[in-house]
Motif scaffolding. Structure first.
Motif, PDB file in Angstrom:
ATOM      1  N   TYR A 174      37.116   5.848 -19.527  1.00  0.00           N
ATOM      2  CA  TYR A 174      37.303   6.788 -20.869  1.00  0.00           C
ATOM      3  C   TYR A 174      35.897   6.863 -21.501  1.00  0.00           C
ATOM      4  O   TYR A 174      35.847   7.863 -22.305  1.00  0.00           O
ATOM      5  N   GLU A 175      35.099   5.809 -22.079  1.00  0.00           N
ATOM      6  CA  GLU A 175      34.695   5.635 -22.631  1.00  0.00           C
ATOM      7  C   GLU A 175      33.169   6.267 -22.451  1.00  0.00           C
ATOM      8  O   GLU A 175      32.474   7.104 -23.037  1.00  0.00           O
ATOM      9  N   ASP A 176      33.146   5.781 -21.163  1.00  0.00           N
ATOM     10  CA  ASP A 176      31.801   7.032 -20.145  1.00  0.00           C
ATOM     11  C   ASP A 176      31.953   8.558 -20.816  1.00  0.00           C
ATOM     12  O   ASP A 176      30.953   9.187 -21.179  1.00  0.00           O
ATOM     13  N   GLN A 177      33.228   8.979 -20.571  1.00  0.00           N
ATOM     14  CA  GLN A 177      33.550  10.540 -20.551  1.00  0.00           C
ATOM     15  C   GLN A 177      33.219  10.767 -21.965  1.00  0.00           C
ATOM     16  O   GLN A 177      32.907  11.853 -22.555  1.00  0.00           O
ATOM     17  N   ASN A 178      33.820   9.772 -22.815  1.00  0.00           N
ATOM     18  CA  ASN A 178      33.991  10.418 -24.319  1.00  0.00           C
ATOM     19  C   ASN A 178      32.973   9.346 -25.838  1.00  0.00           C
ATOM     20  O   ASN A 178      32.424   9.629 -26.698  1.00  0.00           O
ATOM     21  N   TYR A 179      32.061   8.067 -25.210  1.00  0.00           N
ATOM     22  CA  TYR A 179      30.785   8.071 -25.968  1.00  0.00           C
ATOM     23  C   TYR A 179      29.462   7.349 -25.078  1.00  0.00           C
ATOM     24  O   TYR A 179      29.198   6.408 -24.720  1.00  0.00           O
ATOM     25  N   PRO A 180      29.389   8.936 -24.406  1.00  0.00           N
ATOM     26  CA  PRO A 180      28.225   8.970 -22.909  1.00  0.00           C
ATOM     27  C   PRO A 180      27.388   7.618 -23.914  1.00  0.00           C
ATOM     28  O   PRO A 180      26.985   8.308 -25.651  1.00  0.00           O
ATOM     29  N   ILE A 181      26.305   7.221 -23.411  1.00  0.00           N
ATOM     30  CA  ILE A 181      25.226   6.135 -23.756  1.00  0.00           C
ATOM     31  C   ILE A 181      23.441   6.528 -23.867  1.00  0.00           C
ATOM     32  O   ILE A 181      23.618   7.783 -22.385  1.00  0.00           O
ATOM     33  N   ARG A 182      23.134   7.678 -24.341  1.00  0.00           N
ATOM     34  CA  ARG A 182      22.050   8.333 -23.793  1.00  0.00           C
ATOM     35  C   ARG A 182      20.892   7.126 -23.172  1.00  0.00           C
ATOM     36  O   ARG A 182      20.686   5.812 -24.057  1.00  0.00           O
TER      37      ARG A 182
ATOM     38  N   PRO B 213       8.936  -3.590 -15.921  1.00  0.00           N
ATOM     39  CA  PRO B 213       8.350  -2.066 -16.647  1.00  0.00           C
ATOM     40  C   PRO B 213       8.254  -1.186 -16.171  1.00  0.00           C
ATOM     41  O   PRO B 213       8.559   0.063 -17.185  1.00  0.00           O
ATOM     42  N   SER B 214       9.438  -0.780 -15.497  1.00  0.00           N
ATOM     43  CA  SER B 214      10.088   0.662 -15.125  1.00  0.00           C
ATOM     44  C   SER B 214      11.831   0.857 -16.769  1.00  0.00           C
ATOM     45  O   SER B 214      11.121   1.942 -16.691  1.00  0.00           O
ATOM     46  N   VAL B 215      11.458   0.074 -17.025  1.00  0.00           N
ATOM     47  CA  VAL B 215      13.028   0.261 -18.016  1.00  0.00           C
ATOM     48  C   VAL B 215      11.612   0.657 -19.504  1.00  0.00           C
ATOM     49  O   VAL B 215      12.724   2.157 -20.467  1.00  0.00           O
ATOM     50  N   PHE B 216      10.507   0.867 -19.277  1.00  0.00           N
ATOM     51  CA  PHE B 216       9.753   2.098 -20.541  1.00  0.00           C
ATOM     52  C   PHE B 216       9.407   2.927 -19.918  1.00  0.00           C
ATOM     53  O   PHE B 216       9.185   3.908 -20.741  1.00  0.00           O
ATOM     54  N   LEU B 217       9.740   3.812 -18.413  1.00  0.00           N
ATOM     55  CA  LEU B 217       9.813   4.912 -17.945  1.00  0.00           C
ATOM     56  C   LEU B 217      10.470   5.896 -17.883  1.00  0.00           C
ATOM     57  O   LEU B 217      12.018   5.406 -17.591  1.00  0.00           O
ATOM     58  N   ARG B 218      10.621   7.209 -18.621  1.00  0.00           N
ATOM     59  CA  ARG B 218      11.857   8.260 -17.937  1.00  0.00           C
ATOM     60  C   ARG B 218      11.867   8.292 -16.777  1.00  0.00           C
ATOM     61  O   ARG B 218      11.891   8.427 -15.818  1.00  0.00           O
ATOM     62  N   ASN B 219      13.663   8.032 -17.124  1.00  0.00           N
ATOM     63  CA  ASN B 219      14.585   8.131 -15.523  1.00  0.00           C
ATOM     64  C   ASN B 219      14.925   9.717 -15.134  1.00  0.00           C
ATOM     65  O   ASN B 219      15.043  10.411 -15.924  1.00  0.00           O
ATOM     66  N   VAL B 220      14.022  10.114 -14.222  1.00  0.00           N
ATOM     67  CA  VAL B 220      13.860  11.649 -14.262  1.00  0.00           C
ATOM     68  C   VAL B 220      14.667  11.828 -12.998  1.00  0.00           C
ATOM     69  O   VAL B 220      15.230  11.645 -11.970  1.00  0.00           O
TER      70      VAL B 220
ATOM     71  N   GLY C 182      10.759   4.336 -23.201  1.00  0.00           N
ATOM     72  CA  GLY C 182       9.605   4.334 -24.265  1.00  0.00           C
ATOM     73  C   GLY C 182       8.745   3.091 -25.272  1.00  0.00           C
ATOM     74  O   GLY C 182       9.999   2.515 -25.368  1.00  0.00           O
ATOM     75  N   VAL C 183       8.359   4.865 -26.845  1.00  0.00           N
ATOM     76  CA  VAL C 183       8.458   3.886 -27.759  1.00  0.00           C
ATOM     77  C   VAL C 183       9.933   3.039 -28.060  1.00  0.00           C
ATOM     78  O   VAL C 183      10.490   2.525 -29.383  1.00  0.00           O
ATOM     79  N   GLU C 184      10.520   4.337 -28.048  1.00  0.00           N
ATOM     80  CA  GLU C 184      11.956   4.225 -28.856  1.00  0.00           C
ATOM     81  C   GLU C 184      13.040   2.622 -27.816  1.00  0.00           C
ATOM     82  O   GLU C 184      13.496   2.300 -28.696  1.00  0.00           O
ATOM     83  N   LEU C 185      12.883   2.961 -27.121  1.00  0.00           N
ATOM     84  CA  LEU C 185      13.228   1.049 -26.275  1.00  0.00           C
ATOM     85  C   LEU C 185      12.182  -0.229 -26.979  1.00  0.00           C
ATOM     86  O   LEU C 185      13.225  -0.984 -27.377  1.00  0.00           O
ATOM     87  N   LEU C 186      11.282   0.086 -27.100  1.00  0.00           N
ATOM     88  CA  LEU C 186      10.369  -0.914 -27.559  1.00  0.00           C
ATOM     89  C   LEU C 186      11.118  -0.794 -29.074  1.00  0.00           C
ATOM     90  O   LEU C 186      10.961  -1.650 -29.605  1.00  0.00           O
ATOM     91  N   LYS C 187      11.117  -0.231 -29.512  1.00  0.00           N
ATOM     92  CA  LYS C 187      11.237  -0.302 -31.026  1.00  0.00           C
ATOM     93  C   LYS C 187      12.600  -0.680 -31.873  1.00  0.00           C
ATOM     94  O   LYS C 187      13.340  -1.612 -31.651  1.00  0.00           O
TER      95      LYS C 187
END
Length: 141
Positions: A68-76, A134-141, A80-85
């Motif tokens: 239910y939460e995955d469907q109604n409250y998706p986590i973006r 290190p991969s957590v800072f890279l965009r998952n494409v 990169g810098v956003e994760l660093l912050k």
């Protein structure tokens, strides 16, 4: 048994069948159903030592809530810098705590402000600092 919020409580059912019968798990379609399911989960967790049947039932309820939460409250995804912050905020760090990674405050300020991209060297040092891949800072494409 009824608790103070007016909801049925599980008491101490001993078998999986008793648990399933007392509160049959099904797909959650509303916030009200989510709250009722979460109350049952909380009651189970409050018991402390759970039987294997209670653990299995708890796992099943958790899957229903998760769906239910995955469907109604998706986590973006963040990276990169956003994760660093986010990491800095979670650990209550100031930008000055990371100067050694970025050589100087100007580069760090530019990276935080989005004026300069993280380099591979920055990512390697940041991942070491935060003990993450290190991969957590890279965009998952």
């Amino acid at each position: 048994m009824i608790n103070k919020t007016g909801n049925k409580t599980l008491g101490t059912p001993k078998t999986y069948l008793e648990l399933i019968t007392s509160f049959p798990p099904r797909k959650i379609t509303s916030e009200e159903e989510l709250n009722r399911t979460q109350n049952i989960i909380d009651e189970l967790l409050d018991q402390g030592n759970l039987t294997p049947d209670e653990r299995d039932y708890l796992h099943l309820l958790g899957l229903v809530v998760s769906e239910y939460e995955d469907q109604n409250y998706p986590i973006r995804d963040i990276y990169g810098v956003e994760l660093l912050k986010v990491l800095m905020a979670e650990l209550n760090l100031q930008s000055t705590d990371l100067i050694s990674i970025f050589e100087n405050e100007t580069i760090l300020s530019d990276v935080i402000a989005g004026k300069q991209l993280l380099t591979i060297e920055h990512i390697e040092k940041i991942s070491d600092f935060f003990h993450v891949e290190p991969s957590v800072f890279l965009r998952n494409v």
